[in-house]
Design a protein around this motif. Structure first.
Motif, PDB file in Angstrom:
ATOM      1  N   SER A   1       0.854  -1.175   0.000  1.00 13.38           N
ATOM      2  CA  SER A   1       0.000   0.000   0.000  1.00 13.38           C
ATOM      3  C   SER A   1       0.887   1.220   0.000  1.00 13.38           C
ATOM      4  O   SER A   1       1.995   1.197   0.520  1.00 13.38           O
ATOM      5  CB  SER A   1      -0.932   0.011   1.211  1.00 13.38           C
ATOM      6  OG  SER A   1      -0.195   0.159   2.403  1.00 13.38           O
TER       7      SER A   1
ATOM      8  N   GLN B   1       0.216   9.516  -5.847  1.00  8.03           N
ATOM      9  CA  GLN B   1      -1.230   9.563  -5.606  1.00  8.03           C
ATOM     10  C   GLN B   1      -1.993  10.106  -6.810  1.00  8.03           C
ATOM     11  O   GLN B   1      -1.656  11.150  -7.356  1.00  8.03           O
ATOM     12  CB  GLN B   1      -1.548  10.406  -4.376  1.00  8.03           C
ATOM     13  CG  GLN B   1      -3.007  10.329  -3.967  1.00  8.03           C
ATOM     14  CD  GLN B   1      -3.253  11.006  -2.630  1.00  8.03           C
ATOM     15  OE1 GLN B   1      -2.327  11.383  -1.924  1.00  8.03           O
ATOM     16  NE2 GLN B   1      -4.504  11.150  -2.276  1.00  8.03           N
TER      17      GLN B   1
ATOM     18  N   ASP C   1      -3.427   5.381  -3.529  1.00  5.02           N
ATOM     19  CA  ASP C   1      -4.586   6.248  -3.293  1.00  5.02           C
ATOM     20  C   ASP C   1      -4.446   7.145  -2.064  1.00  5.02           C
ATOM     21  O   ASP C   1      -5.303   7.972  -1.791  1.00  5.02           O
ATOM     22  CB  ASP C   1      -5.879   5.434  -3.209  1.00  5.02           C
ATOM     23  CG  ASP C   1      -5.933   4.485  -2.026  1.00  5.02           C
ATOM     24  OD1 ASP C   1      -5.009   4.496  -1.183  1.00  5.02           O
ATOM     25  OD2 ASP C   1      -6.913   3.720  -1.948  1.00  5.02           O
TER      26      ASP C   1
ATOM     27  N   ASP D   1      -4.667   6.336   1.016  1.00  5.15           N
ATOM     28  CA  ASP D   1      -5.469   5.846   2.142  1.00  5.15           C
ATOM     29  C   ASP D   1      -4.749   4.673   2.806  1.00  5.15           C
ATOM     30  O   ASP D   1      -4.617   3.606   2.204  1.00  5.15           O
ATOM     31  CB  ASP D   1      -6.837   5.405   1.633  1.00  5.15           C
ATOM     32  CG  ASP D   1      -7.770   4.908   2.721  1.00  5.15           C
ATOM     33  OD1 ASP D   1      -7.311   4.688   3.870  1.00  5.15           O
ATOM     34  OD2 ASP D   1      -8.964   4.728   2.428  1.00  5.15           O
TER      35      ASP D   1
ATOM     36  N   THR E   1      -6.365   1.057   2.692  1.00  7.60           N
ATOM     37  CA  THR E   1      -6.530   0.264   1.475  1.00  7.60           C
ATOM     38  C   THR E   1      -5.170  -0.243   1.021  1.00  7.60           C
ATOM     39  O   THR E   1      -4.129   0.265   1.439  1.00  7.60           O
ATOM     40  CB  THR E   1      -7.169   1.082   0.338  1.00  7.60           C
ATOM     41  OG1 THR E   1      -6.290   2.158  -0.007  1.00  7.60           O
ATOM     42  CG2 THR E   1      -8.533   1.625   0.748  1.00  7.60           C
TER      43      THR E   1
END
Length: 112
Positions: free
Chosen positions: A16, A34, A55, A57, A60
């Motif tokens: 991630s 991003q 992303d 986040d 996630t």
């Protein structure tokens, strides 16, 4: 010229936030990846898409199929000087990986 990054891992990849923070005096890191186009060699299922790797986040992530090798490629949209790449692994992280950069998506140089 566009700068692309690729993560090539020799195990199941669950990454991630592929980040390339750029620092200035007392500024927070910028998540360079991003919102940019990202592709992966595989996705475990719809819950863990390649786009989740960049992303922003922390809740996630992208997860690949359990087969070697796997790749994640981020098109940064333009040429950038990279001074740091941060990988945040899920518990099923790869045991070995390579990070490569390319200006054209065809010829790659290993940066790690």
């Amino acid at each position: 010229m566009r700068r692309r990054l690729a993560l090539i891992a020799g195990a199941t990849v669950a990454a991630s936030l592929l980040t390339a923070p750029l620092f200035t005096a007392q500024a927070a890191p910028t998540l360079l990846s991003q919102g940019h186009a990202v592709t992966a060699s595989s996705t475990e299922n719809a819950a863990f898409p390649a786009s989740a790797a960049v992303d922003g986040d922390p809740g996630t992530r992208w997860s690949s199929l359990a087969a070697d090798p796997q790749t994640l490629q981020v098109d940064l949209g333009a040429s950038h000087t990279l001074n740091q790449i941060v990988l945040q692994w899920e518990t099923a992280y790869a045991k070995a990986f390579t990070i490569q950069a390319s200006a054209d998506g065809s010829q790659w140089s290993t940066v790690y």
